[in-house]
Design a protein around this motif. Structure first.
Motif, short mmCIF file in Angstrom:
data_model
loop_
_atom_site.label_atom_id
_atom_site.label_comp_id
_atom_site.label_asym_id
_atom_site.label_seq_id
_atom_site.Cartn_x
_atom_site.Cartn_y
_atom_site.Cartn_z
N ILE A 197 13.44 -26.00 2.43
CA ILE A 197 13.13 -27.44 2.36
C ILE A 197 11.78 -27.67 1.70
CG2 ILE A 197 12.64 -29.50 3.74
CD1 ILE A 197 14.57 -28.40 5.84
N VAL A 198 11.77 -28.53 0.70
CA VAL A 198 10.55 -28.95 0.04
C VAL A 198 10.68 -30.44 -0.28
CG1 VAL A 198 9.92 -26.73 -0.96
CG2 VAL A 198 11.46 -28.24 -2.21
N ALA A 199 9.61 -31.02 -0.79
CA ALA A 199 9.61 -32.42 -1.20
C ALA A 199 10.18 -32.56 -2.61
CB ALA A 199 8.20 -32.97 -1.14
N ASP A 200 10.70 -33.75 -2.89
CA ASP A 200 11.03 -34.12 -4.27
C ASP A 200 9.73 -34.60 -4.93
OD1 ASP A 200 13.63 -33.58 -3.68
OD2 ASP A 200 14.40 -35.59 -4.12
N VAL A 201 9.34 -33.98 -6.02
CA VAL A 201 8.02 -34.26 -6.58
C VAL A 201 8.08 -34.49 -8.09
CG1 VAL A 201 6.80 -32.95 -4.81
CG2 VAL A 201 7.48 -31.79 -6.91
N GLU A 202 7.11 -35.26 -8.57
CA GLU A 202 6.74 -35.31 -9.98
C GLU A 202 5.38 -34.61 -10.08
OE1 GLU A 202 7.11 -38.93 -12.27
OE2 GLU A 202 8.29 -39.83 -10.66
N VAL A 203 5.20 -33.80 -11.13
CA VAL A 203 3.99 -32.97 -11.22
C VAL A 203 3.25 -33.26 -12.52
CG1 VAL A 203 3.07 -30.64 -10.98
CG2 VAL A 203 5.25 -31.22 -9.90
N PRO A 204 2.43 -34.32 -12.53
CA PRO A 204 1.62 -34.58 -13.73
C PRO A 204 0.39 -33.69 -13.74
CG PRO A 204 1.19 -36.25 -12.08
CD PRO A 204 2.27 -35.36 -11.51
N PRO A 205 -0.22 -33.51 -14.92
CA PRO A 205 -1.50 -32.78 -14.96
C PRO A 205 -2.60 -33.60 -14.31
CG PRO A 205 -1.00 -33.73 -17.11
CD PRO A 205 0.21 -33.96 -16.26
N ALA A 206 -3.68 -32.92 -13.94
CA ALA A 206 -4.79 -33.60 -13.28
C ALA A 206 -5.36 -34.74 -14.13
CB ALA A 206 -5.88 -32.59 -12.95
N THR A 207 -5.27 -34.61 -15.45
CA THR A 207 -5.81 -35.64 -16.34
C THR A 207 -5.07 -36.97 -16.20
OG1 THR A 207 -4.38 -34.78 -18.10
CG2 THR A 207 -6.68 -34.02 -18.06
N GLN A 208 -3.89 -36.96 -15.58
CA GLN A 208 -3.11 -38.18 -15.41
C GLN A 208 -3.19 -38.72 -13.97
OE1 GLN A 208 0.89 -37.79 -16.94
NE2 GLN A 208 0.18 -36.83 -18.84
N ALA A 209 -4.24 -38.35 -13.24
CA ALA A 209 -4.37 -38.78 -11.85
C ALA A 209 -4.40 -40.30 -11.72
CB ALA A 209 -5.62 -38.18 -11.22
N ASP A 210 -5.14 -40.98 -12.59
CA ASP A 210 -5.23 -42.44 -12.50
C ASP A 210 -3.87 -43.09 -12.74
OD1 ASP A 210 -7.94 -42.97 -11.79
OD2 ASP A 210 -8.57 -42.43 -13.81
N THR A 211 -3.09 -42.54 -13.67
CA THR A 211 -1.74 -43.06 -13.93
C THR A 211 -0.86 -42.86 -12.71
OG1 THR A 211 -1.95 -42.59 -16.29
CG2 THR A 211 0.27 -42.85 -15.42
N ALA A 212 -0.95 -41.69 -12.09
CA ALA A 212 -0.16 -41.42 -10.88
C ALA A 212 -0.53 -42.39 -9.77
CB ALA A 212 -0.37 -39.98 -10.43
N LEU A 213 -1.82 -42.67 -9.60
CA LEU A 213 -2.25 -43.61 -8.57
C LEU A 213 -1.72 -45.01 -8.84
CD1 LEU A 213 -5.92 -42.37 -8.23
CD2 LEU A 213 -4.26 -42.39 -6.36
N ALA A 214 -1.75 -45.43 -10.09
CA ALA A 214 -1.26 -46.76 -10.44
C ALA A 214 0.24 -46.87 -10.18
CB ALA A 214 -1.57 -47.06 -11.91
N ARG A 215 0.98 -45.83 -10.52
CA ARG A 215 2.43 -45.85 -10.26
C ARG A 215 2.72 -45.81 -8.77
NH1 ARG A 215 5.56 -41.39 -13.41
NH2 ARG A 215 7.18 -42.29 -12.07
N LEU A 216 1.94 -45.01 -8.02
CA LEU A 216 2.13 -44.96 -6.57
C LEU A 216 1.89 -46.33 -5.95
CD1 LEU A 216 2.59 -43.36 -3.94
CD2 LEU A 216 0.15 -42.80 -3.96
N ALA A 217 0.88 -47.04 -6.44
CA ALA A 217 0.54 -48.36 -5.88
C ALA A 217 1.70 -49.34 -6.03
CB ALA A 217 -0.71 -48.91 -6.55
N ARG A 218 2.51 -49.18 -7.07
CA ARG A 218 3.64 -50.09 -7.24
C ARG A 218 4.97 -49.45 -6.82
NH1 ARG A 218 2.03 -49.03 -12.79
NH2 ARG A 218 3.64 -47.86 -13.92
N GLY A 219 4.90 -48.31 -6.14
CA GLY A 219 6.10 -47.68 -5.59
C GLY A 219 6.97 -46.99 -6.62
N ASP A 220 6.39 -46.64 -7.75
CA ASP A 220 7.16 -46.04 -8.85
C ASP A 220 7.08 -44.52 -8.79
OD1 ASP A 220 8.48 -45.54 -11.23
OD2 ASP A 220 6.74 -46.00 -12.48
N VAL A 221 7.66 -43.91 -7.75
CA VAL A 221 7.70 -42.46 -7.65
C VAL A 221 8.82 -42.07 -6.69
CG1 VAL A 221 5.94 -42.48 -5.82
CG2 VAL A 221 6.41 -40.37 -7.06
N ARG A 222 9.53 -41.00 -7.05
CA ARG A 222 10.53 -40.43 -6.15
C ARG A 222 10.29 -38.93 -6.07
NH1 ARG A 222 16.46 -43.32 -6.65
NH2 ARG A 222 15.76 -45.42 -6.16
N TYR A 223 9.70 -38.42 -4.94
CA TYR A 223 9.20 -39.26 -3.87
C TYR A 223 7.73 -38.96 -3.60
CZ TYR A 223 13.82 -40.98 -2.82
OH TYR A 223 15.03 -41.60 -2.91
#
Length: 352
Positions: free
Chosen positions: A311-337
């Protein structure tokens, strides 16, 4: 030791790579080379909270991570260089209170030391998180990572996973348990998977009919669209335990309603004030509980269980340079999961 970390210096300041200093190894310390670190709603909150409301800047986020041991202190016996490990959102506790002695360091009477924006118990410095190349942590709060699992997908087990695992274990969920999971997100999708692996009959509640197929893929035996009054009425009195993982304020009464006699609702997504009618608890002798993070006992138990059951999580794995983009997408619920940052390049040698 110097390491490169993603730092925000002030409210609304974009994350940027900066060198920070990790402490020299104490006798019971483990030096971990971080490889992957999750992105959590707690990170959003930390970056958006002004200092006059409890925010701490500068801040290095990141509190659910995996990596490999680089070095250990002279008193460490359970880890050696090269070991694959995982660390969660607690990196120390008093060790002497009743909760700590029970292996529930998450409920430490003196409050546990958090992985970032916490206060080191030895030198008083502010902890910096694991969106960084290295992390130095007390050995008691380092966990053996099971072999054979995707390391990036293990990282969310250290926050989202343990947050749902402790109530599942404390409620004795297993074969024959009728389990409900409200919300199919970072916490909820793991609750469905873990509940199914424990042998429970799992009902997933979602406001989004489009998520029904995904809930079934994750292991749900039944899916209820909670915005459908007829479906909610049909579910009344049908469950023994419900884990409510929804992170925003909402009415708990409908989910107390789906509990059978002596059932328990764990509210673990939204941690703010809630209002309920006592009669919603009285009728059926129901209980309202909560949980948060996890102590040493159940955290290693979770990792061992996930290793055994794959058992593991369903993840998207962006590079560290895209942290701000990941945060913005998380804020609007745009991630699975769950987003997990690949931080392996933070300390990589730069081209001349």
């Amino acid at each position: 030791m110097l390491t490169t970390a993603l730092v925000s210096d002030a409210l609304r300041d974009p994350l940027h790579p900066t060198q920070i200093r990790r402490r020299d190894l104490r006798p019971d310390d483990v030096d971990v080379r971080v490889t992957f670190c999750g992105v959590c709603h707690s990170d959003l909150h930390a970056l958006a909270t002004p200092a006059d409301h409890g925010g701490t800047f500068p801040v290095v986020p990141g509190h659910e991570f995996v990596g490999e041991v680089v070095a250990v202190g002279v008193a460490v016996t359970d880890f050696r260089p090269g070991d694959p490990v995982a660390v969660g959102n607690i990196v120390d506790s008093c060790g002497t209170c009743t909760m700590c002695r029970r292996g529930q360091e998450n409920f430490c009477a003196e409050f546990p030391t958090l992985t970032y924006a916490g206060r080191d118990r030895v030198d008083g410095s502010v902890t910096a998180g694991a969106w960084a190349g290295r992390y130095v942590v007390r050995d008691r709060f380092v966990y053996h990572r099971p072999a054979g699992l995707d390391p990036a997908a293990v990282a969310p087990l250290m926050c989202a996973g343990i947050t749902v695992w402790e109530p599942l274990r404390s409620a004795g969920v297993g074969a024959g348990t009728r389990l409900g999971v409200v919300g199919i997100g970072g916490l909820g999708h793991l609750a469905v998977r873990l509940g199914r692996a424990l042998g429970a009959d799992v009902t997933a509640f979602t406001t989004t009919p489009a998520k029904a197929a995904d809930a079934e893929r994750l292991g749900a035996d039944h899916v209820v669209v909670s915005t459908d009054p007829a479906a909610m009425q049909a579910a009344r009195g049908s469950l023994d335990v419900v884990l409510d993982t929804v992170a925003v304020e909402h009415d708990l009464a409908p989910y107390l309603g789906v509990l059978d006699l002596d059932g328990t609702l764990f509210s673990i997504g939204y941690l703010g004030p809630v209002t309920i009618s006592t009669t919603d608890l009285l009728i059926g002798r129901k209980r309202l509980a909560s949980a948060g993070s996890g102590g040493h006992r159940w955290t290693q138990d979770l990792l061992d269980f996930c290793g055994e059951h794959g058992i593991v999580a369903d993840v998207e794995v962006p590079p560290a340079t895209q942290a701000d983009t990941a945060l913005a997408r998380l804020a609007r619920g745009d991630v699975r999961y769950r987003f997990v940052l690949d931080v392996r390049d933070l300390d990589a040698p730069q081209p001349a």
